[in-house]
Design an enzyme around this catalytic site. Structure first.
Site, PDB file in Angstrom:
ATOM      1  N   HIS A  39       0.848  -1.128   0.091  1.00  5.30           N
ATOM      2  CA  HIS A  39      -0.121   0.076  -0.032  1.00  5.30           C
ATOM      3  C   HIS A  39       0.914   1.274   0.045  1.00  5.30           C
ATOM      4  CE1 HIS A  39      -3.331  -2.738   1.404  1.00  5.30           C
ATOM      5  NE2 HIS A  39      -2.440  -3.244   2.317  1.00  5.30           N
ATOM      6  N   ARG A 136     -14.072  -4.820  10.909  1.00  3.86           N
ATOM      7  CA  ARG A 136     -13.342  -3.835  11.699  1.00  3.86           C
ATOM      8  C   ARG A 136     -12.680  -2.578  10.755  1.00  3.86           C
ATOM      9  NH1 ARG A 136      -7.893  -5.157  10.996  1.00  3.86           N
ATOM     10  NH2 ARG A 136      -7.579  -6.979  10.254  1.00  3.86           N
ATOM     11  N   ASP A 263       2.670  -6.730   2.038  1.00  2.98           N
ATOM     12  CA  ASP A 263       1.529  -5.884   2.530  1.00  2.98           C
ATOM     13  C   ASP A 263       2.457  -4.600   3.587  1.00  2.98           C
ATOM     14  OD1 ASP A 263      -0.796  -5.331   3.589  1.00  2.98           O
ATOM     15  OD2 ASP A 263      -0.736  -6.169   5.568  1.00  2.98           O
TER      16      ASP A 263
END
Ligand code: 0GY
Length: 311
Positions: A39, A136, A263
């Site tokens: 990201h 969440r 990630d």
């Protein structure tokens, strides 16, 4: 946490004051390797975080991401839109267009997106949309809206990335199996690795992949799934051992439909900041042969994200 040492990367990032940065992996990523799940965040002053976000991350820039790529030995990235940016894809698109063709992306879009906007995302390098079902992280989006989006992106040759928890797979099964394009599961559908690898929960995920040849999986995020954490055994650089049987089973059974990613920058991990070098050293434990490694890191992601370059 212990502070791994690293080379120039540490000094150039300014990433976290208390974290020196990732170590250099011992495993050598094959030439052309793709980090297929990472990201960028912000910078918030330029690309504000979404008002509806469930967390506010540290800024994590494209420059940091591409420095990490080089440090770890990858050649390309797939930048996945994170929930903290909602459906505002500008930070992710900015990273793609400044990558020199070395990054492609996965966006989050709403049903109101126009065909011209989809075309613009395509031109920037977007090749998929992400549907997130982790409670969440996001508010509920009606499935008919998601199915409508899937029907619009399928003709572009895009795929759908889905993120969910293993306990929710039975309820989501009918929706997932009706998706009209390639489906890529984030982090193996987040199995509970305290349960047996051949128990009913993970068997359902294996069945999902076995019965639906359009389903792929990222065998990523041991740092999220592990209950044991990054403890090295016997001085080896072997971490997150409890996740190995799960990821290895998926790689062995579906070698042509697996992807791997760091990630980075690891949002929402509160107990430790993963060492990306150690994460790369996880790869040969789950993809144990050069053939499996080549498929996982090069052939498969190239087929999905750069099909025009793959044979
Ligand atoms: C991941 C995992 C997480 C976050 C997101 O989009 C996101 O915010 O995906 C998480 O918190 O598990 O893949 O980045």
């Amino acid at each position: 946490m212990n502070k791994p040492t690293s080379g120039d990367f540490t000094k150039t990032t300014g990433w976290l004051d208390w974290y020196d940065g990732p170590t250099k992996p011992r495993f050598q990523v094959p030439p052309g390797g793709v980090d297929a799940h990472c990201h960028v965040f912000g910078p918030g002053a330029q690309f504000p975080y979404a008002p509806e976000r469930k967390y506010t991350p540290c800024d994590a820039s494209k420059q940091q991401l591409y420095a990490l790529r080089d440090h770890l030995g990858f050649a390309r990235n797939v930048v996945v839109q994170a929930t903290c940016h909602g459906a505002d894809n500008r930070a992710m698109v900015d990273a793609l267009v400044h990558s020199g063709g070395k990054a492609r992306g996965v966006a989050t879009v709403k049903r109101s997106i126009s065909d011209a906007e989809l075309q613009q995302l395509h031109a920037a390098g977007v090749r998929g949309v992400r549907f997130n079902f982790v409670k969440r992280l996001v508010d509920f989006t009606p499935k008919d809206e998601l199915m409508e989006i899937a029907a619009r992106i399928a003709p572009l040759g895009w795929h759908v990335v889905i993120y969910f928890e293993a306990v929710d797979l039975p309820e989501l099964w009918d929706f997932f199996t009706a998706l009209p394009t390639t489906v890529v599961v984030d982090h193996m559908g987040r199995p509970d690795v305290s349960k047996p690898v051949d128990g009913p929960e993970f068997e359902l995920f294996v069945k999902f992949m076995r019965e639906y040849p359009n389903v792929w999986s990222k065998v990523s995020c041991p740092e999220r799934l592990s209950l044991k954490g990054p403890t090295a055994l016997d001085g080896e650089r072997a971490a997150y051992r409890d996740v190995v049987p799960f990821a290895k089973r998926i790689v062995e059974n579906f070698p042509d439909r697996v992807l791997w990613g760091t990630d980075w920058p690891h949002p929402n991990l509160k107990d430790h900041m993963p060492d990306d070098g150690l994460l790369v050293d996880f790869i040969p434990h789950i993809a144990t042969t050069p053939e499996q490694q080549q498929k996982l890191l090069v052939i498969n992601p190239m087929r999905l994200y750069w099909p025009e370059e793959s044979r």
